[in-house]
Scaffold this active site. Sequence first.
Site, PDB file in Angstrom:
ATOM      1  N   HIS A  68       0.952  -1.520   0.059  1.00 37.66           N
ATOM      2  CA  HIS A  68      -0.092   0.036   0.410  1.00 37.66           C
ATOM      3  C   HIS A  68       1.092   1.034   0.337  1.00 37.66           C
ATOM      4  O   HIS A  68       1.734   1.178   0.537  1.00 37.66           O
ATOM      5  CB  HIS A  68      -1.211  -0.085   1.405  1.00 37.66           C
ATOM      6  CG  HIS A  68      -0.044   0.332   2.415  1.00 37.66           C
ATOM      7  ND1 HIS A  68      -0.089  -1.031   2.647  1.00 37.66           N
ATOM      8  CD2 HIS A  68       0.254   0.891   3.582  1.00 37.66           C
ATOM      9  CE1 HIS A  68       1.097  -1.103   4.140  1.00 37.66           C
ATOM     10  NE2 HIS A  68       0.724   0.395   4.475  1.00 37.66           N
ATOM     11  N   CYS A 186       1.296   4.309  11.934  1.00 36.42           N
ATOM     12  CA  CYS A 186       2.355   3.798  10.731  1.00 36.42           C
ATOM     13  C   CYS A 186       2.428   5.099  10.215  1.00 36.42           C
ATOM     14  O   CYS A 186       1.340   6.144   9.629  1.00 36.42           O
ATOM     15  CB  CYS A 186       1.662   2.832  10.220  1.00 36.42           C
ATOM     16  SG  CYS A 186       0.372   2.734   8.987  1.00 36.42           S
TER      17      CYS A 186
END
Length: 664
Positions: A68, A186
């Site tokens: 991603h 993250c």
Amino acid sequence: MSDTGRLITPALVDLYLAPDDKSEALRALAQRLVAEGRVTDLDGFLADIAAREAQAPTGLGDGIGIPHCRSAHVTRPSLAFGRSTRGLDFDAPDGRPADLVFMIAAPDGADDAHLRILASLARRLMDPRFTGALREATDPGTVAALVNQEEGAEEKAAEAEAAPAPGSPTGAPAPDALRLVAVTSCPTGIAHTYMAAKALEQAAARAGAVIQVETQGSAGATPLDPAVIAAADAVIFAHDVEIRDRARFAGKPTVDAGVKAGVNRPDELVAEAAALARTGAGAARTAPAAAAAAAPATKDQHWGTRLRQYLMTGVSYMIPFVAAGGLLIALSFAIGGYRIAFAPSVLGHFDWASRQSWAAMLFQTGKAAFGFLVPILSGYIAYAIADRAALAAGIVGGAISAAVGAGFLGGLVSGLLAGFLVLWMVRWRVPRAIAGIMPVVVIPLLSVAAVGFLMFVVVGSPIASAMRGLTSWLNGLSGSNAILLGVLLGAMMAFDMGGPLNKVAYTFAAGALTTAGTAPDAGSLKVMAAVMAAGMTPPLGLALATTVRGRLFTREERENGKAAWVLGASFITEGAIPFAAADPLRVIPSGMLGSMVAGGLSMALGSTLRAPHGGIWVLPLVGSPVGYVVAVAAGTAATAGLVVLLKGLRKPAAAEAVPELTAG
């Protein structure tokens, strides 16, 4: 809703993802996004995916991979799904190849509504019933419906979300149950942030505990209620980026780990938090949430890694001041000559029609920007260690360092002193009546006074002497000594291409700019030129190699070579990383050779540079520009020549070979 408005459509589903190679599989999924108009530049998007993969593996375990990224080449939040027939290696913690691959694509500046959909998907990936249904699906439409939660899939997903996780208690938690709060984050804020949150919620339920999780992700963050934090027995941080407003959790027993730990071993984190709460539960329940940042109980990172992170945080906040100040001073010298440094203040003496007035204004503004370098460096090193409570002591310590002549070395020391001093102070157990004023009065007062004493009386003078020695050494560099320094810095710039050694070399050069003064040929200016030349050559050399000997490189590498021209010219050494990752034993030595040649030649030819960044675009600001271009060209040729030689010693794969074109 039409298919074009959904996160995933049947056209974005590949139930028979054939490639064995991860890169080719990712390209196949990305091509579907391009075909659907969701990605505008295939290679640019894949480069962004690769950059995210380089930060940390995206294999979750249990056969799931989630490549991603956020990318300027994505038109709207989208997901492509592939079910691999052989499994793909995403470096999962359990070693299991991924048969379910979710390529999550989010645009820069994506709207919150779509990012919430991606966040919801990330949570659902932790549910084995959801992933099981995907493995059993027989047509792309079923997969799209499951992911989009439509036509009955929505109800099933809602039931799954409401149902207790396997192995968890079914009743309400006991009144005296362990109370936890957690924060997850993250680098991209898309997937791991929400997966870690879901995993921690399930682990807490299995342990009979109550937990509330704040996800600091791309979909935004809803801060935890201060009352909930105050009532919590312990805190869990699962993060790969700095926690925002960490001061809220001061005084709480804290487990600090990476976000992957939150995904892969949440039960251990919950158990560790429970153990900490048992040893200090009374203090934890009454600790104020408004105090400064608590000390992290980090077990996942070596102290050296943490120290580098602290220093790099300070450097990252300092660099804009270096860039603005250095460029303004360089422009002022280009317009008004080097004697513009001795011009009187433009305050009250500015002549709109005078070139010298404009030059003086640029110089004095740049000099003012340079005045913030050391305080900002020091302040944000302290901030990285102990959050906002340490900012005042760090900035004041940096200002004192500049005042006593200790320079950026003093800023490093004062930032570390301030940060660790405040980190110790926030552990103090104080009466509740005083706790409220600790972060706004007591800690700033005591820490600023202590750091001031240390910098003025104890360490300031020795560091100032060291800085004078460094400045004298740099300004006295000549002949073989200067060349050897350029070679050494060049090797450091290319060894890890944006990693710790690269950053050490760059920080040394940028910090040395503060010692340059007004001399046009100061040694520190030569160091900056050598470092930038050395940082440009690895991507430029590899770009040249893919141009002259394309048959030695894969198709993907040849495409990356096109982008490497621009990246190298812009002083972005990371443009060489895709090549180094694929073939480190040939690429890294080649890059190091070219950078050593460029750094050594730049020093030998006396090139100077006041701008800390910019690459070829700041060539007009380079002293001895012809020598600088020669150094970069020679380094580029050396890298290209060695990598072609080394790769030519092996037989290129037939599938990747490019047929030679012959005339006639």
